[in-house]
Structures are given as C-alpha cells and as structure tokens.
Design an enzyme around this catalytic site. Structure first.
Site, PDB file in Angstrom:
ATOM      1  N   TYR A 147       3.631   2.385  13.905  1.00 47.42           N
ATOM      2  CA  TYR A 147       3.793   2.946  12.482  1.00 47.42           C
ATOM      3  C   TYR A 147       2.975   4.398  13.278  1.00 47.42           C
ATOM      4  CZ  TYR A 147      -0.198   1.312  10.538  1.00 47.42           C
ATOM      5  OH  TYR A 147      -1.405   1.009  10.160  1.00 47.42           O
ATOM      6  N   HIS A 188       0.851  -0.948   0.543  1.00 46.56           N
ATOM      7  CA  HIS A 188      -0.071  -0.068   0.498  1.00 46.56           C
ATOM      8  C   HIS A 188       0.962   1.251  -0.276  1.00 46.56           C
ATOM      9  CE1 HIS A 188      -2.681  -2.708   2.772  1.00 46.56           C
ATOM     10  NE2 HIS A 188      -2.904  -3.052   1.324  1.00 46.56           N
TER      11      HIS A 188
END
Length: 471
Positions: free
Chosen positions: A129, A66
């Site tokens: 993240y 992605h």
C-alpha cells in the site's frame, strides 16, 4: 488482458481499480501505480510519500479494521486476499461496508477515514500500500478502529474469525455503536482580522468546523509561526492575509514587507496545502494588470505596474502550482474597516468637498459578496483555477462612486470634483511611481463570466452600495 478502469463502490470515494497485467510463461508484469494514466481514468492524484508491504505467511491472517488519517492505494504483489472496508467518517454513509477479493489485477483506493481490513486467502501474500502521509506516533494516535466481527457491518469473512489468525489488539476493537465518527477535515482562515476575514467569520458563524486566526496567531511572514500550525487537521485553507498598503510597498521597508507576506508567506501556505492535499483559496488583485485592457479576464497574463501588484502576481503564480486551488481575483474591496465608501460618507457628513480621481474605472467588491463567492466555490467545486469576483453592474470611476455615496447619504453629489489621477497627486506634491505613490491601473474592470458560469452571480454594485450605507 483487463483494461485500466476505475469503478465506484457504495462507500463514497472508495474506488476499485482494474489493472492490466501482462503475463507469459516467465511470469507477469503490471504498472501498479501510473499517475498519468490513473488520474486520467478518474483516480484522485494520491501523491504517495511512503510505500509499505505487509507480508503474510499463512492463510487466514486477518488485519484491521483501521481508519487512518491519510489516503491509501492497496494492491497485492503475490497471493490473494479478501479486502473489507467500512466508512467510519461522519455523515450519511457512516457504517456502509464493502468487500472484494484483491488479486494482482485489482487495486483499491481508500480515502482517509474509511476503515480498512483484509484476510489472506492464498499465501504467501504480499499486501502492498502507498500512502500520502508519513507514519508517525502522532498520526497513529488519530486512527479510528472497528471490531472485525461487528454485526452492523456484517462482513462475510471467508475464513471465520474464530478460525483466523488475528492480533489480540485487533480483536478488541469497539463495535460500530461505540465508534466516534471521523470528522471531516476543518477549514482554516488565515488573516481573520481583515475585512475579508471578518466577512468570512460572519458568513460561517454557524459552522463549527472553521478556525479563523488573525496575525497574532498565524503570521505567514514568520516561518516559526507557520511551522507551529498543525495543517494535517485542515482540508481547506483560505488565505485572507495580505500586505495591502499599496503606496507603502513602494518604499524600501514596505517593499520588503510586501514580499514577505504576499510572496514568501503565500509560498509557505502553498507548501502546507501541498503536503496535506488541501484546497487553497487565495485572494488576488486587479493590480496584477497594468490596466490598459478595458476588460480583464482570467487568461490575461500579469503586467503589474508597482511593487504591490508585482508581489500579488508572484503569489498567484505560486498558488497556481497546486492541483487544487482557487485564485479569487477581485478589486476595490469594501468591508468592515477603513475603506473608500466610508471615507466619502464621513467627508459628506463633515461638510468636506473632496477632489476624486475620475480616470480610474472599475467595480466595487463588497466583502459580503466576496465571502459568498468563496463559499460558493468551495461548495460547488468547479475546476480549479482563477475566478474574477467583483460586484455586478456598470463600471464607474472613483469620482462617480463618491458622487453616489454623497447622493445616497442625502448630500449634494456636485460637491465632488472629478480630477485626473496626475492632477490629484500633483496637488499633494507627489506623483505615481515617485517612490511614495504606487502607479494605479486605469481600468480595473474584471470579466465575471467565468464565476457566473459556475452558478454564482454577485449583487449589483448599486444595490450592495446602498445596503452598505444603510448598515
């Protein structure tokens, strides 16, 4: 123990960060994100607004590829993963791949437009993240995907994909040949109908990534107008909009208008640029100085005499709070539209012999050169900050410039009568600072050493003046 270090990869902007981990029999500790140290080591200032954790229970869990419309800072808290990245951005590095194992001692900085994937090698794995924009359905619609098994990227998955655990959606992503590259973020020019805006439009006429908008589309004094702009599309904002009616700014109504555009409106652009981590180019003025110094450099503190100068100085201070900005300070701007040079040329043709002030000294700035300087700063990307930009050459008074205009257009320069500023306004029944006429700095001469040190030298003023009159 590993020392903090930032390493590059074959993908431009994709960085590997070696993290110090302190451990003993009880466990370990690390500074997973430490802005001051990491920026000093060479990491971009991420500015995270959201922290996400993907908990993966089993070995072989595979997610991606992605590419998202934000930057990411990836690490693991527990376990071990195999990370893979493919550049899906438009440009020569499109399709470049990189892979590496991620353990607690390693973090990865992923710039927007780079496809990201990982596979769990040691479970459970807590894959964390930080991102610098908030997730939304609108943002998700901007994702770009790539097949995990794409043969061009040729990622050597430790666990073959036919033995791994992945979603049907991830398995159905397109191959690289079918991917539309992620375009670079665009440039927005606000105030496109003004003299500088027109010069920028001419300078960037062959660029398809520039949007030029006039006040009828984006009025920075109107909060609703600014709120309607999707700034996520823009990596560069050029503010060519300003309230420049210097004398009108001394009136009650003009004072409000000047502050609405030059301060409050600029503040809206500053916050938009901050939210999108965009570079903001803002045009400043010699009017931020009182004109007592014969030469003004970028380190001189502001000392404005009138309302216009005060609003420009205040706007400059707002722009300077951005980490990525260029304040381009200029003076005596001449471009397409009403300006001093064209006015003098018109008077010469009509046989009018004007009186012109001779105790205000400076250099003209032709908008072609101002636009070229802005283009240079955005291409060369020197250190953020303030850069003076006018045309080169011997500083002159307005009266001397008027005489040059008369001479270059074939008229007798002695028709110009030089007068002091006070006498000029007294003849009109006004005076500087009386509420109808703004006080002017007597010296508007800007030091050009800083911008010339970046590799840009503007044209000599006499050459630019002659070219303008010929056109």
């Amino acid at each position: 123990m590993t020392e903090l270090a930032v390493r590059t990869t074959p993908i431009p902007g994709l960085l590997v960060i070696d993290l110090p981990v302190h451990g003993d029999a009880r466990g370990w500790f690390k500074e997973n994100w430490q802005r001051q140290k990491m920026v000093s080591a060479g990491l971009p200032d991420l500015g995270p607004v959201q922290n996400n954790i993907s908990f993966n229970q089993a070995v072989g869990v595979t997610r991606g590829i992605h590419a998202e419309p934000w930057d990411k800072y990836i690490s693991v808290a527990t376990g071990r993963v195999f990370g893979a990245w493919v550049d899906l951005r438009e440009g020569p590095s499109f399709g470049t791949a990189y892979w590496q194992e991620i353990t607690p001692e390693v973090a990865i900085y992923v710039p927007r437009g780079v496809g990201n994937a990982f596979q769990t090698l040691e479970a459970p794995a807590a894959y964390t993240y930080l991102v610098n924009d908030h997730w939304s359905e609108v943002a998700q619609a901007q994702y770009t995907f790539l097949d995990l098994a794409d043969g061009t990227a040729a990622i050597p998955w430790p666990i073959p994909l036919d033995q791994a655990e992945l979603s049907a959606k991830d398995a159905a992503h397109p191959r690289l040949a079918e991917v539309t590259p992620v375009p670079p973020r665009r440039t927005l020019v606000v105030g496109a109908n003004g003299q500088l805006g027109r010069a920028l439009a001419a300078r960037w006429a062959d660029r398809s990534d520039v949007d030029l908008v006039g006040r009828e589309l984006v009025d920075i004094a109107d909060p609703d107008s600014v709120d309607a702009v999707d700034f996520s599309r823009y990596g560069t904002i050029v503010n060519a909009a300003a309230h420049t009616a210097v004398d009108a700014a001394e009136t009650p109504e003009g004072r409000r208008a000047a502050w609405a555009v030059n301060v409050t409106g600029v503040g809206r652009l500053v916050e938009a640029a901050r939210a999108q981590r965009a570079v903001l180019v803002h045009v400043s003025s010699d009017y931020v100085f009182d004109g007592t110094a014969p030469l003004h450099d970028e380190t001189e503190p502001p000392s404005p005499l009138g309302v216009y100068g005060q609003t420009k100085a205040a706007g400059d201070q707002l722009v300077a709070t951005l980490p990525d900005h260029y304040i381009v300070r200029t003076s005596w701007v001449i471009g397409e539209g009403a300006n001093f040079v064209d006015t003098m040329a018109g008077l010469a043709r009509r046989g009018v012999d004007p009186s012109v002030v001779d105790d205000q000294i400076g250099r003209l700035t032709f908008t072609e050169d101002l636009a070229a300087g802005i283009d240079h700063l955005l291409a060369a990307r020197p250190a953020p900050g303030t850069y003076n930009l006018t045309n080169e050459g011997e500083p002159l008074s307005w009266a001397r410039i008027a005489a040059e205009v008369f001479s270059l257009t074939g008229h007798d320069p002695s028709r110009i009568t030089p007068v002091p500023t006070a006498e000029f306004y007294a003849a009109q029944g006004t005076a500087e600072g009386d509420g109808t006429v703004a006080p002017r700095p007597r010296s508007s001469v800007l030091d050009l050493a800083a911008i010339e040190a970046t590799g840009f030298t503007p044209r000599p003023m006499d050459e630019a003046l002659a070219a303008h009159l010929r056109s």
